[in-house]
Design a protein around this motif. Structure first.
Motif, mmCIF file in Angstrom:
data_model
loop_
_atom_site.group_PDB
_atom_site.id
_atom_site.type_symbol
_atom_site.label_atom_id
_atom_site.label_comp_id
_atom_site.label_asym_id
_atom_site.label_seq_id
_atom_site.Cartn_x
_atom_site.Cartn_y
_atom_site.Cartn_z
ATOM 1 N N GLY A 94 5.249 22.875 -4.946
ATOM 2 C CA GLY A 94 5.676 22.378 -6.795
ATOM 3 C C GLY A 94 7.157 21.654 -6.239
ATOM 4 O O GLY A 94 7.782 22.238 -6.713
ATOM 5 N N GLN A 95 8.549 21.708 -4.881
ATOM 6 C CA GLN A 95 9.803 22.201 -5.392
ATOM 7 C C GLN A 95 10.774 20.819 -4.864
ATOM 8 O O GLN A 95 10.917 20.370 -5.694
ATOM 9 C CB GLN A 95 10.254 22.724 -4.005
ATOM 10 C CG GLN A 95 9.841 23.731 -3.401
ATOM 11 C CD GLN A 95 9.975 24.293 -2.632
ATOM 12 O OE1 GLN A 95 9.749 24.188 -1.180
ATOM 13 N NE2 GLN A 95 10.762 25.689 -2.440
ATOM 14 N N GLY A 96 9.097 19.420 -4.706
ATOM 15 C CA GLY A 96 9.549 18.269 -5.536
ATOM 16 C C GLY A 96 8.588 17.430 -4.415
ATOM 17 O O GLY A 96 6.978 17.924 -4.782
ATOM 18 N N MET A 97 8.757 15.614 -4.490
ATOM 19 C CA MET A 97 7.209 14.237 -4.224
ATOM 20 C C MET A 97 7.858 14.172 -3.318
ATOM 21 O O MET A 97 9.120 13.924 -2.982
ATOM 22 C CB MET A 97 7.423 14.497 -5.504
ATOM 23 C CG MET A 97 6.949 14.384 -6.668
ATOM 24 S SD MET A 97 5.574 13.981 -8.015
ATOM 25 C CE MET A 97 5.064 15.273 -9.180
ATOM 26 N N ALA A 98 6.807 13.365 -2.560
ATOM 27 C CA ALA A 98 7.122 12.005 -1.527
ATOM 28 C C ALA A 98 6.133 10.785 -1.687
ATOM 29 O O ALA A 98 5.627 11.545 -2.439
ATOM 30 C CB ALA A 98 7.152 12.876 -0.231
ATOM 31 N N ALA A 99 6.990 10.123 -0.832
ATOM 32 C CA ALA A 99 6.299 9.312 -1.488
ATOM 33 C C ALA A 99 6.327 8.269 -0.140
ATOM 34 O O ALA A 99 7.615 8.269 0.516
ATOM 35 C CB ALA A 99 6.032 8.218 -2.847
ATOM 36 N N TYR A 100 5.436 7.354 0.597
ATOM 37 C CA TYR A 100 5.068 6.399 1.703
ATOM 38 C C TYR A 100 4.433 5.029 1.503
ATOM 39 O O TYR A 100 3.944 4.933 0.704
ATOM 40 C CB TYR A 100 4.443 7.354 2.927
ATOM 41 C CG TYR A 100 4.418 7.933 3.501
ATOM 42 C CD1 TYR A 100 5.309 8.128 4.644
ATOM 43 C CD2 TYR A 100 4.186 9.282 2.738
ATOM 44 C CE1 TYR A 100 5.293 9.752 5.602
ATOM 45 C CE2 TYR A 100 4.281 11.177 3.340
ATOM 46 C CZ TYR A 100 4.874 10.867 4.653
ATOM 47 O OH TYR A 100 5.310 11.946 5.175
ATOM 48 N N ALA A 101 4.935 4.227 1.915
ATOM 49 C CA ALA A 101 4.439 1.955 1.411
ATOM 50 C C ALA A 101 4.941 1.460 3.400
ATOM 51 O O ALA A 101 5.471 1.675 3.196
ATOM 52 C CB ALA A 101 5.722 2.336 -0.038
ATOM 53 N N ASP A 131 1.139 -1.091 -0.179
ATOM 54 C CA ASP A 131 -0.102 -0.046 0.160
ATOM 55 C C ASP A 131 1.512 1.452 -0.416
ATOM 56 O O ASP A 131 1.857 1.264 0.708
ATOM 57 C CB ASP A 131 -0.721 0.024 1.281
ATOM 58 C CG ASP A 131 -2.221 1.240 1.233
ATOM 59 O OD1 ASP A 131 -2.653 1.579 0.253
ATOM 60 O OD2 ASP A 131 -2.178 1.733 2.314
ATOM 61 N N ALA A 132 0.597 1.881 -0.922
ATOM 62 C CA ALA A 132 1.418 3.739 -1.114
ATOM 63 C C ALA A 132 0.787 4.848 -0.816
ATOM 64 O O ALA A 132 -0.362 4.604 -2.128
ATOM 65 C CB ALA A 132 3.014 3.077 -2.401
ATOM 66 N N THR A 133 1.429 5.869 -1.130
ATOM 67 C CA THR A 133 0.901 6.836 -1.376
ATOM 68 C C THR A 133 1.582 8.003 -1.398
ATOM 69 O O THR A 133 3.304 8.304 -1.372
ATOM 70 C CB THR A 133 0.169 7.361 0.366
ATOM 71 O OG1 THR A 133 -0.324 6.565 0.405
ATOM 72 C CG2 THR A 133 -0.432 8.901 -0.262
ATOM 73 N N ILE A 134 1.429 8.752 -3.201
ATOM 74 C CA ILE A 134 2.494 9.392 -3.757
ATOM 75 C C ILE A 134 1.531 10.994 -3.142
ATOM 76 O O ILE A 134 0.747 11.802 -3.087
ATOM 77 C CB ILE A 134 2.020 9.732 -4.549
ATOM 78 C CG1 ILE A 134 3.065 8.316 -5.338
ATOM 79 C CG2 ILE A 134 3.046 10.864 -5.294
ATOM 80 C CD1 ILE A 134 2.261 7.633 -7.170
ATOM 81 N N VAL A 135 2.586 11.621 -2.845
ATOM 82 C CA VAL A 135 2.733 13.234 -1.852
ATOM 83 C C VAL A 135 2.650 13.951 -3.618
ATOM 84 O O VAL A 135 4.166 13.825 -3.748
ATOM 85 C CB VAL A 135 3.380 13.803 -0.839
ATOM 86 C CG1 VAL A 135 2.404 14.494 -0.202
ATOM 87 C CG2 VAL A 135 2.430 12.293 0.465
ATOM 88 N N VAL A 195 -2.304 1.528 -4.719
ATOM 89 C CA VAL A 195 -1.444 2.891 -5.262
ATOM 90 C C VAL A 195 -2.098 3.902 -4.663
ATOM 91 O O VAL A 195 -3.657 4.184 -5.540
ATOM 92 C CB VAL A 195 -0.462 3.484 -6.093
ATOM 93 C CG1 VAL A 195 0.367 4.509 -6.639
ATOM 94 C CG2 VAL A 195 0.815 2.137 -6.071
ATOM 95 N N LYS A 196 -2.278 4.980 -4.087
ATOM 96 C CA LYS A 196 -2.869 6.704 -4.122
ATOM 97 C C LYS A 196 -2.251 7.465 -4.241
ATOM 98 O O LYS A 196 -1.019 7.151 -4.356
ATOM 99 C CB LYS A 196 -3.442 6.439 -2.378
ATOM 100 C CG LYS A 196 -4.074 4.955 -2.474
ATOM 101 C CD LYS A 196 -5.223 5.210 -1.123
ATOM 102 C CE LYS A 196 -3.579 4.781 -0.160
ATOM 103 N NZ LYS A 196 -2.295 4.322 0.411
ATOM 104 N N ALA A 197 -2.881 8.830 -4.210
ATOM 105 C CA ALA A 197 -1.611 10.447 -4.529
ATOM 106 C C ALA A 197 -3.029 11.132 -3.712
ATOM 107 O O ALA A 197 -4.186 11.449 -3.506
ATOM 108 C CB ALA A 197 -2.243 10.843 -5.618
ATOM 109 N N THR A 198 -2.213 12.383 -2.930
ATOM 110 C CA THR A 198 -2.754 12.656 -2.191
ATOM 111 C C THR A 198 -2.201 14.043 -2.812
ATOM 112 O O THR A 198 -0.509 14.251 -3.377
ATOM 113 C CB THR A 198 -2.911 12.039 -0.501
ATOM 114 O OG1 THR A 198 -4.194 13.696 -0.252
ATOM 115 C CG2 THR A 198 -1.113 12.613 -0.167
ATOM 116 N N THR A 199 -2.676 15.503 -2.396
ATOM 117 C CA THR A 199 -1.734 16.818 -2.710
ATOM 118 C C THR A 199 -1.683 16.872 -0.803
ATOM 119 O O THR A 199 -1.756 16.948 -0.431
ATOM 120 C CB THR A 199 -2.647 18.178 -2.200
ATOM 121 O OG1 THR A 199 -3.943 18.355 -2.069
ATOM 122 C CG2 THR A 199 -3.214 17.545 -4.269
ATOM 123 N N THR A 200 -0.848 17.759 -0.877
ATOM 124 C CA THR A 200 -0.598 18.711 0.922
ATOM 125 C C THR A 200 -2.042 20.364 0.740
ATOM 126 O O THR A 200 -1.159 20.681 1.753
ATOM 127 C CB THR A 200 0.555 18.780 1.156
ATOM 128 O OG1 THR A 200 1.367 19.438 0.582
ATOM 129 C CG2 THR A 200 1.016 17.630 0.902
#
Length: 160
Positions: free
Chosen positions: A144-151, A96-100, A130-135
């Motif tokens: 918009g300086q970067g992206m992160a991911a949690y898994a 299970d993972a989330t892209i930020v 896989v999911k994606a979310t904003t902050t």
């Protein structure tokens, strides 16, 4: 025996790089900076899998000081992580993972990411989420300086 692990990764967004997430090239004006293809999602997943098995992290197995990994596809390295787990007697239960990321919108690409990850690890698509979310515009990802991911990953020891 069931084991679990967590992974986290972050990369800076820069011009003149492709944006690769989950092995999918996503049209965007910026890409992620890194030694490999900088696929932040797959990096987090690989760390979660290796952590679940107690086998260190991707820096240990694929150091950025090794020229063999310069620009390499993170999907290829995910296949190798699957082989490492197999050699140590583990099989993957689920991921299970989330892209930020604030931009771009990732929903149209999630199904292909799930498929790519499942194929690389010889899983069914139902074992990958896989999911994606904003902050909401907050922090480095929101600006918009970067992206992160949690898994998170769950594995089973085939040999007990």
């Amino acid at each position: 025996m069931i084991r679990s692990g967590i992974g986290y990764d972050v990369h800076r967004l820069v011009p003149e790089r492709k944006l690769i997430l989950g092995g999918v090239e996503i049209p965007y004006t910026l890409g992620l900076d890194g030694h490999s293809d900088a696929d932040v999602l797959l990096h987090a997943i690989k760390d979660a899998l290796l952590g679940a098995a107690g086998l260190g992290d991707i820096g240990r197995h694929f150091p950025d000081t090794d020229g063999r990994y310069k620009g390499i596809s993170s999907l290829k390295l995910l296949v190798e992580v699957g082989a490492i787990l197999n050699r140590h007697g583990y099989c993957v239960n689920n991921i299970d993972a989330t892209i930020v990321a604030q931009k771009p919108k990732l929903a149209p690409y999630i199904a292909q990411m799930n498929q790519n990850i499942a194929e690389a690890l010889q899983l069914t698509v139902g074992q990958v989420n896989v999911k994606a979310t904003t902050t909401e515009g907050l922090g480095f990802a929101g600006q918009g300086q970067g992206m992160a991911a949690y898994a998170t990953a769950s594995i089973t020891a085939a040999k007990v």
